[in-house]
Design a protein around this motif. Structure first.
Motif, PDB file in Angstrom:
ATOM      1  N   ASN A   1       0.799  -1.237   0.000  1.00 59.11           N
ATOM      2  CA  ASN A   1       0.000   0.000   0.000  1.00 59.11           C
ATOM      3  C   ASN A   1       0.830   1.285   0.000  1.00 59.11           C
ATOM      4  O   ASN A   1       0.311   2.354   0.292  1.00 59.11           O
ATOM      5  CB  ASN A   1      -0.982   0.028   1.175  1.00 59.11           C
ATOM      6  CG  ASN A   1      -1.973  -1.100   1.092  1.00 59.11           C
ATOM      7  OD1 ASN A   1      -2.492  -1.407   0.015  1.00 59.11           O
ATOM      8  ND2 ASN A   1      -2.230  -1.751   2.210  1.00 59.11           N
ATOM      9  N   ARG A   2       2.091   1.187  -0.301  1.00 65.32           N
ATOM     10  CA  ARG A   2       2.958   2.366  -0.396  1.00 65.32           C
ATOM     11  C   ARG A   2       3.708   2.415  -1.731  1.00 65.32           C
ATOM     12  O   ARG A   2       3.691   3.407  -2.416  1.00 65.32           O
ATOM     13  CB  ARG A   2       3.981   2.396   0.745  1.00 65.32           C
ATOM     14  CG  ARG A   2       3.406   2.586   2.095  1.00 65.32           C
ATOM     15  CD  ARG A   2       3.151   4.041   2.335  1.00 65.32           C
ATOM     16  NE  ARG A   2       2.691   4.220   3.704  1.00 65.32           N
ATOM     17  CZ  ARG A   2       1.817   5.133   4.049  1.00 65.32           C
ATOM     18  NH1 ARG A   2       1.326   5.944   3.170  1.00 65.32           N
ATOM     19  NH2 ARG A   2       1.434   5.238   5.286  1.00 65.32           N
ATOM     20  N   HIS A   3       4.441   1.334  -2.008  1.00 70.43           N
ATOM     21  CA  HIS A   3       5.274   1.288  -3.216  1.00 70.43           C
ATOM     22  C   HIS A   3       5.137  -0.098  -3.833  1.00 70.43           C
ATOM     23  O   HIS A   3       5.541  -1.080  -3.212  1.00 70.43           O
ATOM     24  CB  HIS A   3       6.750   1.523  -2.885  1.00 70.43           C
ATOM     25  CG  HIS A   3       6.993   2.627  -1.910  1.00 70.43           C
ATOM     26  ND1 HIS A   3       6.720   3.944  -2.198  1.00 70.43           N
ATOM     27  CD2 HIS A   3       7.453   2.610  -0.641  1.00 70.43           C
ATOM     28  CE1 HIS A   3       7.023   4.680  -1.143  1.00 70.43           C
ATOM     29  NE2 HIS A   3       7.469   3.893  -0.195  1.00 70.43           N
ATOM     30  N   HIS A   4       4.569  -0.192  -5.035  1.00 68.05           N
ATOM     31  CA  HIS A   4       4.505  -1.500  -5.691  1.00 68.05           C
ATOM     32  C   HIS A   4       4.966  -1.461  -7.137  1.00 68.05           C
ATOM     33  O   HIS A   4       4.959  -2.472  -7.815  1.00 68.05           O
ATOM     34  CB  HIS A   4       3.104  -2.140  -5.563  1.00 68.05           C
ATOM     35  CG  HIS A   4       2.029  -1.423  -6.301  1.00 68.05           C
ATOM     36  ND1 HIS A   4       1.292  -0.420  -5.738  1.00 68.05           N
ATOM     37  CD2 HIS A   4       1.567  -1.576  -7.553  1.00 68.05           C
ATOM     38  CE1 HIS A   4       0.426   0.023  -6.615  1.00 68.05           C
ATOM     39  NE2 HIS A   4       0.577  -0.652  -7.722  1.00 68.05           N
ATOM     40  N   VAL A   5       5.412  -0.302  -7.615  1.00 68.89           N
ATOM     41  CA  VAL A   5       5.971  -0.207  -8.963  1.00 68.89           C
ATOM     42  C   VAL A   5       7.320   0.486  -8.867  1.00 68.89           C
ATOM     43  O   VAL A   5       7.456   1.508  -8.194  1.00 68.89           O
ATOM     44  CB  VAL A   5       5.041   0.568  -9.917  1.00 68.89           C
ATOM     45  CG1 VAL A   5       5.692   0.725 -11.302  1.00 68.89           C
ATOM     46  CG2 VAL A   5       3.692  -0.128 -10.054  1.00 68.89           C
ATOM     47  N   GLY A   6       8.304  -0.086  -9.558  1.00 69.28           N
ATOM     48  CA  GLY A   6       9.613   0.538  -9.686  1.00 69.28           C
ATOM     49  C   GLY A   6       9.845   0.881 -11.141  1.00 69.28           C
ATOM     50  O   GLY A   6       9.350   0.182 -12.030  1.00 69.28           O
ATOM     51  N   ALA A   7      10.568   1.930 -11.399  1.00 68.86           N
ATOM     52  CA  ALA A   7      10.897   2.309 -12.782  1.00 68.86           C
ATOM     53  C   ALA A   7      12.386   2.599 -12.863  1.00 68.86           C
ATOM     54  O   ALA A   7      13.013   2.997 -11.885  1.00 68.86           O
ATOM     55  CB  ALA A   7      10.111   3.534 -13.219  1.00 68.86           C
ATOM     56  N   ALA A   8      12.917   2.383 -14.048  1.00 73.23           N
ATOM     57  CA  ALA A   8      14.305   2.750 -14.317  1.00 73.23           C
ATOM     58  C   ALA A   8      14.353   3.455 -15.667  1.00 73.23           C
ATOM     59  O   ALA A   8      13.681   3.048 -16.618  1.00 73.23           O
ATOM     60  CB  ALA A   8      15.221   1.530 -14.307  1.00 73.23           C
TER      61      ALA A   8
END
Length: 142
Positions: A29-36
């Motif tokens: 419920n805070r961070h579930h997608v990462g991007a580079a």
């Protein structure tokens, strides 16, 4: 059908950078997608999305990576990818490359008209140009 290009080693490294960022910082419920994001100078910038209880306040990982790169003085962008971490109750525990949302497509296009985007098409991880995902942007009648 969009035009796609095969991935190269640098693209796989970019996927791993996004995957590592979300693996390290995943929080339910805070961070579930990462991007580079790979800049034109070759620098890799990675970030996570910021979830908010009011959806319109949520900021996507791609937008944060772009903002982080710009804040570090980078201006040209080559390739971007987003990776979704499974929620704690998902049966499939694999990280997955995901396509940018509409707002991120607009943002990527505004800052890098020739940027490649890595995504899954028909079960295959490939890359395409942002213009393929957002065709006819801001066309005016002649």
């Amino acid at each position: 059908m969009i035009k796609t290009y095969p991935l190269n080693g640098s693209d796989r490294d970019l996927i791993e950078a996004a995957s590592a960022k979300i693996r390290d910082l995943y929080e339910e419920n805070r961070h579930h997608v990462g991007a580079a994001l790979r800049t034109s100078s070759g620098k890799t910038v990675a970030a996570v999305h910021i979830e908010a209880y009011i959806g319109r306040v949520t900021v996507c990982a791609e937008a944060i990576a772009i903002g982080k790169a710009i804040s570090d003085g980078e201006k040209g962008f080559d390739t971007i990818v987003a990776v979704k971490h499974p929620y704690s109750d998902d049966e499939d525990r694999a990280l997955k490359v995901v396509s940018p949302c509409g707002m991120c497509r607009e943002l990527i296009s505004d800052y890098a008209k020739e940027c490649f985007v890595i995504l899954n098409v028909n079960g295959e991880t490939v890359k395409t140009k942002i213009g393929e995902l957002l065709p006819y942007k801001y066309m005016r009648d002649s």
